[in-house]
Enzyme design. Structure first.
Site, PDB file in Angstrom:
ATOM      1  N   ALA A 143       1.547   6.255   0.712  1.00 60.59           N
ATOM      2  CA  ALA A 143       0.672   6.308   1.889  1.00 60.59           C
ATOM      3  C   ALA A 143      -0.725   5.761   1.605  1.00 60.59           C
ATOM      4  O   ALA A 143      -1.231   4.885   2.317  1.00 60.59           O
ATOM      5  CB  ALA A 143       0.584   7.739   2.398  1.00 60.59           C
ATOM      6  N   ALA A 144      -1.365   6.259   0.538  1.00 58.46           N
ATOM      7  CA  ALA A 144      -2.763   5.904   0.283  1.00 58.46           C
ATOM      8  C   ALA A 144      -2.909   4.458  -0.180  1.00 58.46           C
ATOM      9  O   ALA A 144      -3.764   3.715   0.314  1.00 58.46           O
ATOM     10  CB  ALA A 144      -3.366   6.854  -0.745  1.00 58.46           C
ATOM     11  N   SER A 163       5.607   3.108   0.542  1.00 56.73           N
ATOM     12  CA  SER A 163       5.236   3.531   1.897  1.00 56.73           C
ATOM     13  C   SER A 163       6.316   4.373   2.572  1.00 56.73           C
ATOM     14  O   SER A 163       6.623   4.202   3.743  1.00 56.73           O
ATOM     15  CB  SER A 163       4.941   2.292   2.759  1.00 56.73           C
ATOM     16  N   CYS A 216       7.441  13.624   3.758  1.00 57.74           N
ATOM     17  CA  CYS A 216       7.588  14.753   4.671  1.00 57.74           C
ATOM     18  C   CYS A 216       8.883  14.698   5.479  1.00 57.74           C
ATOM     19  O   CYS A 216       9.332  15.709   6.014  1.00 57.74           O
ATOM     20  CB  CYS A 216       6.396  14.819   5.622  1.00 57.74           C
ATOM     21  N   VAL A 257       1.494   0.724 -14.550  1.00 66.61           N
ATOM     22  CA  VAL A 257       0.267   0.457 -15.297  1.00 66.61           C
ATOM     23  C   VAL A 257       0.175   1.495 -16.405  1.00 66.61           C
ATOM     24  O   VAL A 257       0.100   2.695 -16.146  1.00 66.61           O
ATOM     25  CB  VAL A 257      -0.974   0.525 -14.382  1.00 66.61           C
ATOM     26  N   ASP A 260      -3.176  11.690  -2.973  1.00 59.45           N
ATOM     27  CA  ASP A 260      -2.855  12.946  -3.648  1.00 59.45           C
ATOM     28  C   ASP A 260      -3.437  13.063  -5.046  1.00 59.45           C
ATOM     29  O   ASP A 260      -3.412  14.141  -5.639  1.00 59.45           O
ATOM     30  CB  ASP A 260      -1.332  13.117  -3.736  1.00 59.45           C
TER      31      ASP A 260
END
Length: 548
Positions: free
Chosen positions: A10-11, A38, A42, A80, A279
Site C-alpha cells: 500500500a505505502a 499492492s 485486509c 534490498v 507499517d
C-alpha cells in the site's frame, strides 16, 4: 531525480504514484522481496471464507500494470540487503537467482511494512500452522483446506485478523477456537465494550479462551499453558505484527519506542534524503500529539502519498491519526476512534464517560441498538474517543465522530450538527447528537453521570448511595442494580419526599433516558447530588456479567 522505494504494497506504491503525478521525469524504482504488489491484506479472510471468489481479486495491480500506468519499474522477488547512505547505494539480491547488484539513488524510501509476530510455541513449523499476512500465506491456507478438509481450527490471537478469520471459518463450517493471552479480545477497546463482542462470538459458536497461552502444537492438538488440550486440524497465527525496521536500524535510522521508524510530519527520517512510510513508520496521535503505532492500510496509503509529494517538491504534511478501526464480527460491527477510557486516564485527562444505547434508525422500521461509549475531557469539553458496537449504522456514526475529533469538536458541538434524518436512516435525535448533549450536560454538572465501574468502585470503597430504579416493578424484579430500591418515575415526586436529599443518589432506568428524567425531578426537589447511571440497567448488567 532517482527515487528507490523498498516495498511495494500500500505505502510503497502510493509513494510511486504520487511522485509520478508530480514529476514526469523522475526515475522511480521499487524493490519488493515478495511475489505480489499492492495487494489487500485486509481482504484475505474474506477469500478464505468464500465471500471473495478469486484470490486474484486481492491483487488487482501487477508490476506490468504499474510500468504501463505510471512508468515505474517494480522488481518483485528482489530484496534490498544492504544500504550505504553515504554513497547513496543499495545492494539488491534477486531471490530467484541469488544474484546481487548495486543501484544508486538520490532519495530512498522505506516501505518495508511489518512482519508477523511469532510467539514461542513448540510446533510452529508444522505444515498445518499458518500466518495470515500475504498472498502466499493465503494460497497455502486455501490449498491446505481444499486438500485436507479440516474440521477444527485454533486461532491464536483475538485482534482484527483473528476475529475476521473466526467469523469466516465459522461460516465455512469449521469449529473455531480462539486462544487469547490477555483478559479480553481487541486490545484497543475498553473491557466493557470488548465483552459485548466476546458474548456475540460465543453466541455464534466460537469457543473463546481468555487468559490462555498456546505453548505446544501437535499434529492434532494445541496445548495451552494451563493444561487445556484443544483438538485442532489447523492453526492460524494472528498474534499481531512488528515493524520490519531491521535494515533501517542497521544504517543508523532512529526508531521510536514501538520499534517503528521515527519520522517527522513530512515522513523524513533522521538521515538526509531517506523517508519511511506505512507499517514500518511511526505516526502520532491527533489527540495527544505523542507517537503512536497503528499499522493500517488507510494510514499507509496516506503516508505514501505525503512522502511522494514532499520528495517531488510538494508541501503535504502528515496530520496524525486517531487510530480509527472498524470490524465486522458476524452480525455486529465494532468501531473505535481516538482514546479509550483506559488510554485517556493513562494520559492524565479528567474524563467524562457516557454509555449511550440508542437505535440506529427508527425502531418501527427495524432499527437495532447501538451502544456508544464516548469519552470527553471535562476541562475543554473536547471529545477524546468513541467506541461503538451495533448491528447497523456503526460506520456512519464512527466516521462522524472521527471528523468531529479531528477538528477539535466539543461535546456540545455534536448536538448542533445538522445530520441527515429520515426514519429509514436515523432517529430524530441521532445517537451522535444525543451523545454530545448528554456528555455536555454531565460536564456542566447539570446531569451528572456515573459508570457501572465507578459506582462499583466507590461502593467497595465504603461510600453510601441511595439507588433508585425508576422502571416498572416487573422490570425491576427481573434484574436490578445491587442495592437499588424501586420507585417508578410516575411515583417519584411523592415517594421522593421519603428519601434523604443529602445522601448521594443514583437514578437509572433500562438504558438511561427515564433515569435522566428522574435525575431532573430529584435535582429540582433539592437533592444535593444526583447521578444518572451511564447506560442504565442494561449497561450495568453487561458490566456485572463481564466482571464475574
Amino acid at each position: 531525480m532517482k527515487i528507490i522505494i523498498i516495498g511495494s504494497v500500500a505505502a510503497g506504491t502510493s509513494v510511486a504514484a504520487k511522485a509520478r503525478r508530480n514529476d514526469e521525469n523522475a526515475e522511480i524504482t521499487l524493490y519488493n522481496a515478495d511475489y505480489d504488489i499492492s495487494y489487500s491484506i485486509c481482504g484475505i479472510p474474506y477469500f478464505l471464507g468464500g465471500e471473495v471468489d478469486e484470490l486474484e481479486t486481492l491483487t488487482p495491480r501487477s508490476a506490468e500494470w504499474f510500468k504501463k500506468r505510471y512508468n515505474v519499474d517494480v522488481h518483485t522477488r528482489h530484496e534490498v540487503i544492504e544500504i550505504n547512505p553515504d554513497k547513496k547505494v543499495v545492494t539488491v539480491k534477486n531471490l530467484d537467482t541469488s544474484e546481487t547488484k548495486e543501484d544508486n539513488y538520490e532519495t530512498l524510501v522505506f516501505a518495508t511494512g511489518a512482519n508477523p509476530t511469532t510467539p514461542p510455541i513448540i510446533g510452529m513449523d508444522m505444515e498445518h500452522v499458518f500466518h495470515v499476512r500475504n498472498i502466499q500465506n493465503t494460497a497455502a491456507i486455501n490449498s491446505y483446506m481444499v486438500t485436507n478438509d479440516p474440521k477444527r481450527v485454533t486461532i491464536v490471537g483475538a485482534g482484527f485478523i483473528g476475529l475476521e478469520m473466526a467469523e469466516q471459518l465459522t461460516h465455512k463450517g469449521l469449529e473455531v477456537t480462539i486462544v487469547q493471552r490477555s483478559n479480553q479480545i481487541m486490545p484497543h477497546l475498553d473491557k466493557d465494550m470488548a465483552f459485548r463482542v466476546e458474548e456475540h462470538i460465543k453466541e455464534n459458536g466460537v469457543h473463546l479462551l481468555l487468559n490462555e497461552e498456546a505453548i505446544t502444537i501437535t499434529e492434532k492438538t494445541v496445548e495451552t499453558k494451563s493444561g487445556n488440550v484443544i483438538d485442532s486440524d489447523m492453526v492460524i497465527l494472528a498474534t499481531g505484527v512488528k515493524p520490519n525496521a531491521k535494515l533501517a536500524e542497521e544504517i543508523g535510522i532512529e526508531l521510536g519506542s514501538s520499534g517503528a521508524i521515527r519520522v517527522n510530519s513530512k515522513m523524513q527520517t533522521n538521515l538526509p534524503d531517506i523517508y519511511a512510510v506505512g507499517d514500518v513508520a511511526e505516526s502520532f496521535s491527533v489527540v495527544t500529539g505523542k507517537p503512536v503505532y497503528r499499522p493500517l492500510g488507510s494510514t499507509a496509503n496516506k503516508m505514501g502519498r505525503i512522502a511522494g509529494d514532499v520528495i517531488t517538491g510538494g508541501d503535504l504534511e502528515h496530520r496524525g491519526i486517531l487510530g480509527t478501526g472498524i470490524l465486522r464480527v458476524f452480525d455486529l460491527a465494532v468501531g473505535y476512534t481516538g482514546l479509550s477510557e483506559k488510554e485517556a486516564l493513562a494520559e492524565g485527562f479528567d474524563i467524562e464517560v457516557l454509555h449511550n444505547i440508542k437505535p440506529a434508525r427508527a425502531e418501527y422500521l427495524g432499527g437495532k441498538e447501538l451502544v456508544i461509549k464516548a469519552i470527553a475531557d471535562r476541562k475543554t469539553s473536547q471529545i477524546l474517543g468513541v467506541q461503538i458496537v451495533g448491528q447497523d449504522g456503526v460506520d456512519k456514526r464512527i466516521d462522524v465522530f472521527v471528523t468531529a475529533i479531528s477538528f477539535k469538536a466539543k461535546a456540545e458541538d455534536l448536538f448542533h450538527l445538522d445530520l441527515a434524518y429520515a426514519p429509514p436512516f436515523s432517529t430524530t435525535k441521532d445517537p451522535v447528537m444525543y451523545t454530545g448533549m448528554a456528555l455536555q450536560n454531565a460536564i456542566d454538572k447539570k446531569n451528572k453521570l456515573i459508570t457501572p465501574q465507578e459506582l462499583t468502585d466507590r461502593i467497595e470503597g465504603g461510600e453510601k448511595f441511595q439507588i433508585i430504579d425508576t422502571r416498572a416493578t416487573k422490570q425491576y424484579e427481573v434484574s436490578k442494580v445491587d442495592g437499588a430500591i424501586n420507585i417508578p418515575l410516575a411515583e417519584l415526586r411523592s415517594e421522593g419526599k421519603k428519601l434523604d436529599p443529602n445522601l448521594p443518589t443514583i437514578t437509572y432506568c433500562n438504558k438511561g433516558v427515564t433515569g435522566n428524567a428522574a435525575q431532573n425531578v430529584l435535582t429540582n426537589m433539592g437533592f444535593k447530588e444526583v447521578f444518572n447511571l451511564s447506560g442504565g440497567n442494561k449497561n450495568y448488567q453487561s458490566f456485572k456479567k463481564g466482571n464475574k
